[in-house]
Design an enzyme around this catalytic site. Sequence first.
Site, PDB file in Angstrom:
ATOM      1  N   SER A  47       0.810  -1.224   0.000  1.00 23.00           N
ATOM      2  CA  SER A  47       0.000   0.000   0.000  1.00 23.00           C
ATOM      3  C   SER A  47       0.840   1.269   0.000  1.00 23.00           C
ATOM      4  O   SER A  47       0.329   2.338  -0.333  1.00 23.00           O
ATOM      5  CB  SER A  47      -0.948   0.007   1.201  1.00 23.00           C
ATOM      6  OG  SER A  47      -0.227   0.152   2.410  1.00 23.00           O
ATOM      7  N   LYS A 108       1.102   4.576   6.861  1.00 24.63           N
ATOM      8  CA  LYS A 108       0.612   5.419   5.773  1.00 24.63           C
ATOM      9  C   LYS A 108       1.314   6.786   5.872  1.00 24.63           C
ATOM     10  O   LYS A 108       2.085   7.050   6.777  1.00 24.63           O
ATOM     11  CB  LYS A 108      -0.910   5.636   5.868  1.00 24.63           C
ATOM     12  CG  LYS A 108      -1.749   4.374   5.926  1.00 24.63           C
ATOM     13  CD  LYS A 108      -1.824   3.634   4.613  1.00 24.63           C
ATOM     14  CE  LYS A 108      -2.690   2.385   4.741  1.00 24.63           C
ATOM     15  NZ  LYS A 108      -2.666   1.572   3.508  1.00 24.63           N
TER      16      LYS A 108
END
Length: 266
Positions: A47, A108
Amino acid sequence: MAKSPRPAAKPTRPEWQETLIFLVKLALFVFVIRSFLFAPFVIPSGSMLPRTLIGDYLFVTKWNYGYSRHSLPWSVPLIPGRILASTPARGDVAVFKAPPQNQEDWIKRVIGLPGDRVQMRDGQLFLNGTAIPKARVADFVLPATPNSTCEDYFRDALADGSPVCRYPQYRETLPNGVSYNVLDLGFSPADDTEVYTVPAGHVFMMGDNRDDSRDSRFADSISFVPMENLVGKAVVTFWSTDGNAGWLMPWTWPGATRWERIGEAF
């Protein structure tokens, strides 16, 4: 002349007690280091491509954003609320406990701070109504290994026939000057979103692999992340493996190590 009495010999502990005391001290030392200074983190998904790869091992510093129960191993509830709190900077790559379960560690990039308005339009990021510059750069080429497989559409080969994954890559630059590369693999539902207003005490997190990341753009995923959930800031890659090694076969480790990634700072 009378001799002075010898001091009584200091009683010695049994060996098993000495061993137990040593192990307790070692556990306390590791607990303090992992809770307040540094902790390791392994990348389990793609991701955050191209910045992190599956099989990267990172060190995370724990003091950047303050401390909460989630700073401690297993989120032991010893710290009430958040102490020594500090707001992250846009562009930081941070590890956090993923809401709403607050059990798994995710990584993230911080995109939105409290009060920011965040939106995606046709694959471009908008922050507070302004388009974030997005420039096309050279494709991201990743050797195909057990830790980096790709769909047929993105498969390619080098001149020597070596299989690789080739992804369209872009350079984004946030208002504070932080630049980083992102992947844009084509149309996805996350390319066009509503306007998200980040509430107080929260941050908006996004993966650099924009079409293959569950992040704050999805209400059924993590949505906004409470700052209390921030675990730490990613600072350096200390090891990386392409997945070709066997844990019980040390002689395979050197060949599977991505040596060029070791020591890579964030």
